[in-house]
Design a protein around this motif. Structure first.
Motif, short mmCIF file in Angstrom:
data_model
loop_
_atom_site.label_atom_id
_atom_site.label_comp_id
_atom_site.label_asym_id
_atom_site.label_seq_id
_atom_site.Cartn_x
_atom_site.Cartn_y
_atom_site.Cartn_z
N SER A 174 0.82 -1.21 0.00
CA SER A 174 0.00 0.00 0.00
C SER A 174 0.86 1.26 0.00
O SER A 174 0.54 2.24 -0.68
CB SER A 174 -0.92 0.00 1.22
OG SER A 174 -1.83 -1.08 1.17
N VAL B 101 -15.14 1.34 7.19
CA VAL B 101 -14.55 1.95 6.00
C VAL B 101 -15.68 2.24 5.01
O VAL B 101 -16.31 1.30 4.49
CB VAL B 101 -13.51 1.03 5.34
CG1 VAL B 101 -12.94 1.67 4.09
CG2 VAL B 101 -12.40 0.70 6.33
N LEU C 20 -11.91 3.76 -3.57
CA LEU C 20 -11.52 2.55 -2.84
C LEU C 20 -11.59 1.32 -3.74
O LEU C 20 -10.71 0.46 -3.70
CB LEU C 20 -12.42 2.37 -1.61
CG LEU C 20 -12.19 1.11 -0.78
CD1 LEU C 20 -10.77 1.07 -0.24
CD2 LEU C 20 -13.19 1.04 0.37
N THR D 268 -8.39 -0.97 -4.68
CA THR D 268 -8.40 -2.39 -4.31
C THR D 268 -7.96 -3.26 -5.49
O THR D 268 -7.17 -4.20 -5.32
CB THR D 268 -9.80 -2.81 -3.84
OG1 THR D 268 -10.18 -2.00 -2.72
CG2 THR D 268 -9.83 -4.27 -3.43
N TRP E 258 -4.29 -2.77 -5.97
CA TRP E 258 -3.53 -3.36 -4.87
C TRP E 258 -3.34 -4.86 -5.07
O TRP E 258 -2.25 -5.39 -4.85
CB TRP E 258 -4.24 -3.08 -3.55
CG TRP E 258 -3.43 -3.53 -2.35
CD1 TRP E 258 -2.55 -2.81 -1.62
CD2 TRP E 258 -3.44 -4.85 -1.77
NE1 TRP E 258 -2.00 -3.57 -0.64
CE2 TRP E 258 -2.53 -4.83 -0.69
CE3 TRP E 258 -4.12 -6.03 -2.05
CZ2 TRP E 258 -2.28 -5.95 0.10
CZ3 TRP E 258 -3.87 -7.15 -1.26
CH2 TRP E 258 -2.97 -7.10 -0.20
N LEU F 12 -5.07 0.29 4.18
CA LEU F 12 -5.69 1.58 3.82
C LEU F 12 -5.12 2.72 4.66
O LEU F 12 -4.87 3.82 4.14
CB LEU F 12 -7.20 1.49 4.02
CG LEU F 12 -7.94 0.42 3.19
CD1 LEU F 12 -9.43 0.44 3.51
CD2 LEU F 12 -7.71 0.64 1.71
N ARG F 13 -4.89 2.48 5.95
CA ARG F 13 -4.36 3.54 6.79
C ARG F 13 -2.89 3.84 6.47
O ARG F 13 -2.45 4.99 6.60
CB ARG F 13 -4.51 3.15 8.26
CG ARG F 13 -5.95 3.30 8.75
CD ARG F 13 -6.10 2.98 10.19
NE ARG F 13 -7.50 3.16 10.62
CZ ARG F 13 -8.04 2.56 11.65
NH1 ARG F 13 -7.30 1.74 12.40
NH2 ARG F 13 -9.31 2.78 11.98
N TYR G 202 -1.69 3.71 3.49
CA TYR G 202 -1.82 4.53 2.27
C TYR G 202 -2.13 5.98 2.64
O TYR G 202 -1.48 6.92 2.16
CB TYR G 202 -2.93 3.94 1.41
CG TYR G 202 -3.15 4.65 0.09
CD1 TYR G 202 -2.55 4.18 -1.08
CD2 TYR G 202 -3.97 5.77 0.00
CE1 TYR G 202 -2.76 4.82 -2.30
CE2 TYR G 202 -4.19 6.42 -1.20
CZ TYR G 202 -3.58 5.93 -2.36
OH TYR G 202 -3.78 6.58 -3.55
N ASP G 203 -3.10 6.17 3.52
CA ASP G 203 -3.47 7.53 3.92
C ASP G 203 -2.35 8.21 4.70
O ASP G 203 -2.19 9.44 4.62
CB ASP G 203 -4.75 7.49 4.77
CG ASP G 203 -5.97 7.07 3.96
OD1 ASP G 203 -5.93 7.20 2.72
OD2 ASP G 203 -6.96 6.62 4.56
N LEU H 237 -8.82 6.87 1.88
CA LEU H 237 -9.42 5.58 1.53
C LEU H 237 -10.03 4.90 2.74
O LEU H 237 -11.02 4.18 2.63
CB LEU H 237 -8.35 4.68 0.89
CG LEU H 237 -7.81 5.10 -0.48
CD1 LEU H 237 -6.80 4.08 -0.98
CD2 LEU H 237 -8.94 5.25 -1.49
N SER H 238 -9.43 5.12 3.92
CA SER H 238 -9.92 4.46 5.13
C SER H 238 -11.06 5.24 5.79
O SER H 238 -11.58 4.81 6.82
CB SER H 238 -8.77 4.30 6.13
OG SER H 238 -8.24 5.55 6.51
#
Length: 582
Positions: free
Chosen positions: A50, A233, A239, A243, A246, A267-268, A270-271, A326-327
């Protein structure tokens, strides 16, 4: 038309090339970021993929930024000492200006102290311990939900189902032990207690509901009926697109682990990269506003001096970061991620389903779009149907594990003569007392409604000829603690209430008789004849005829209108017998 389109395309490409050339020619400064993860774990693998995609996506959206993140990825090998060693190497030899990680709270304790010493932000999207306070460790940022936030949702579920005692079963490691103090505190607030705890070996790997998608299906099936809490989420087109990308990248990054699945930590992470990249650019633009810290006056390296000015600015911008990631909504104010909602899942078969949602403002709800404010802890079963262990929809009431094997002693009195109210007999071969009757049915129904299991056994108290004194003696056995509770046709009297407590009466005082209701009425057209016996019907008909004849004779003598054909005279006679007033 075709020629015009071609010219437009050439001009567009020429313009794009000019922009790219200007960005390339401009001075792009590198912003070095250390990444310390346990790369052999599921979370580490998912986050690594990610993070790589996040850097590419961010600068594809922001091609004109004058800073570029340069990642330095290190494997902590799931060891606290190794993690600290890697962070020291990144700080001293690579002049990193921020560190993403570490993965465990136990690793973060020492590494966050290094961040304070070097004034370098440490951002972890997995360390959840409440002890990692931003007040004590100002350079440590938790880009994840703290334990204190998660246990409140757990306590809300416990409160919803009315469970008064909870036995925590936790992994005997830093994460498992770390959440217990927060759980104890929040359970005290809902009047639930922990009689004892059960620690399992730290080799266990299925400790988080957020990782349930990454577990082997056979492991998930073994947890059939369990409930879990994970961060909510929201669904989005971004997203869905991420996905798909990913999974494509993950198959290349981890060819030996094709079952790897994206989770909340991916996701976290990534953010988190987006938050750091934005902070790097904004901090560079405001660098001139920051002065050289007094504690670093002995530093001579110009690069170190530049970093020392940039890192506090980077931290400040990170703490001000707020965007829709995203999260979900990504807000790192107060040094921790402000998680607004959790979703409650129920493991069914080899998969799981969402049965409700929880927020601190509204408690538990079946829907994610809560519009009304409620109490923090919901007191009704405001959840979708739960499939409990054993594939049952009946809410578990828990079970009693007595330390001395003693059951609740229920005294019952027999011999009063009202067997339909209470009756008991003792099995000759087992000695077990079986009871029946209205009083017993009410008691057993009350036990069923308790939110926990209550094992009990009946003990018979035989009355003597003097019923009143016998009942006094029977009630007194509760005071002597021979019985824990007494059940029967016991009258509430003043002298008895001095040493025992009575429940509210469920029958009126006085003498009454209880009889079964038997409905044997034939519902037919002649039902109207039932109120009178045949003899009374015969007498009534004869009286009717006699009255009609007498009145007819009287009218015949003095009333000429009565004369005429026989049918007419009969009709007159019937009329007089029914309607004529005497």
């Amino acid at each position: 038309m075709a020629k015009g389109v071609g010219i437009t395309m050439i001009l567009f490409l020429a313009f794009s090339s000019a922009v790219a050339q200007n960005v390339t020619e401009s001075k792009v400064e590198e912003f070095h970021v250390g990444v310390v993860l346990d790369l052999g774990t599921t979370v580490g693998k998912v986050a690594h993929t990610s993070i790589s995609i996040a850097v590419e996506d961010f600068y594809a959206v922001h091609p004109n930024y004058t800073t570029r993140i340069v990642l330095h990825v290190r494997d902590s090998l799931s060891d606290d000492v190794q993690a600290a060693s890697e962070v020291l190497d990144l700080l001293e030899n690579y002049n990193v200006q921020a560190i993403i990680g570490p993965q465990k709270s136990s690793q973060a304790v020492f590494i966050s102290a290094l961040g304070n010493k070097h004034q370098v932000p440490i951002i972890s999207f997995t360390a959840t311990s409440t002890s990692l306070s931003s007040r004590r460790l100002p350079y440590f940022v938790q880009a994840t939900a703290r334990d204190s936030a998660q246990v409140r949702s757990i306590a809300s579920i416990i409160k919803t189902y009315g469970w008064r005692e909870v036995v925590p079963i936790y992994v005997d490691n830093d994460y498992g032990r770390g959440i217990i103090p927060d759980l104890v505190n929040v359970l005290e607030g809902i009047d639930a207690h922990i009689p004892y705890r059960s620690a399992i070996d730290e080799s266990a790997t299925d400790g988080l509901a957020s990782l349930i998608d990454s577990l082997n299906p056979s492991v998930v099936e073994a947890m059939n009926g369990a409930l879990g809490v994970e961060s909510y989420v929201p669904k989005s087109t971004e997203l869905d697109n991420f996905t798909m990308r990913w999974y494509t990248r993950s198959r290349n990054d981890h060819p030996n682990d094709p079952t790897l699945k994206l989770n909340i930590f991916g996701l976290r992470s990534y953010d988190t990269i987006w938050a750091v990249a934005q902070a790097a650019e904004k901090a560079k633009l405001t660098e001139a506003k920051f002065q050289r810290p007094p504690a670093l006056k002995n530093y001579t390296s110009s690069k170190t001096l530049e970093n020392s000015r940039l890192c506090p600015a980077t931290l400040k911008v990170i703490l001000q970061t707020k965007f829709e990631g995203l999260s979900g909504y990504f807000d790192l104010s107060d040094g921790q991620l402000q998680v607004s909602m959790f979703q409650i899942i129920n493991v069914v078969g080899k998969a799981h389903r969402v049965i409700g949602f929880w927020t601190a403002q509204n408690g538990i709800s079946q829907q994610s779009d809560q519009r009304t404010s409620n109490t923090t802890y919901s007191t009704t079963h405001n959840l979708n149907i739960v499939i409990w262990p054993g594939e049952s929809t009946e809410v578990p009431r828990g079970w009693e594990i007595p330390t001395n094997g003693k059951k609740l002693q229920v005294g019952i009195v027999v011999g009063g003569g009202y067997t339909k109210y209470i009756y008991a007999n003792e099995a000759s071969h087992t000695g077990v007392v079986k009871a029946s009757g209205l009083a017993i049915e009410i008691f057993e129904e009350a036990v069923k409604r308790l939110p926990y299991a209550l094992p009990y056994e009946y003990i018979v108290f035989n009355t003597t000829e003097n019923v009143s004194s016998s009942y006094d003696d029977f009630v007194y056995q509760v005071y002597l603690k021979k019985y824990d509770i007494a059940v029967g046709d016991i009258t509430i009297r003043y002298n008895r209430s001095l040493y025992v407590d009575f429940t509210l009466p469920y029958t009126e005082s006085g003498i009454a008789i209880v009889v079964p209701v038997k409905e044997s009425i034939n519902k037919n057209a002649w039902i109207f004849l039932k109120p009178l016996t045949p003899g009374m019907w015969f007498g009534t008909i004869m009286l009717f005829i006699y009255t009609g004849i007498v009145i007819w004779l009287l009218e015949l003598l003095g009333n000429k209108n009565v004369h005429g054909p026989i049918p007419r005279q009969l009709a007159t006679m019937i009329y007089f017998s029914l309607f004529e007033e005497s």
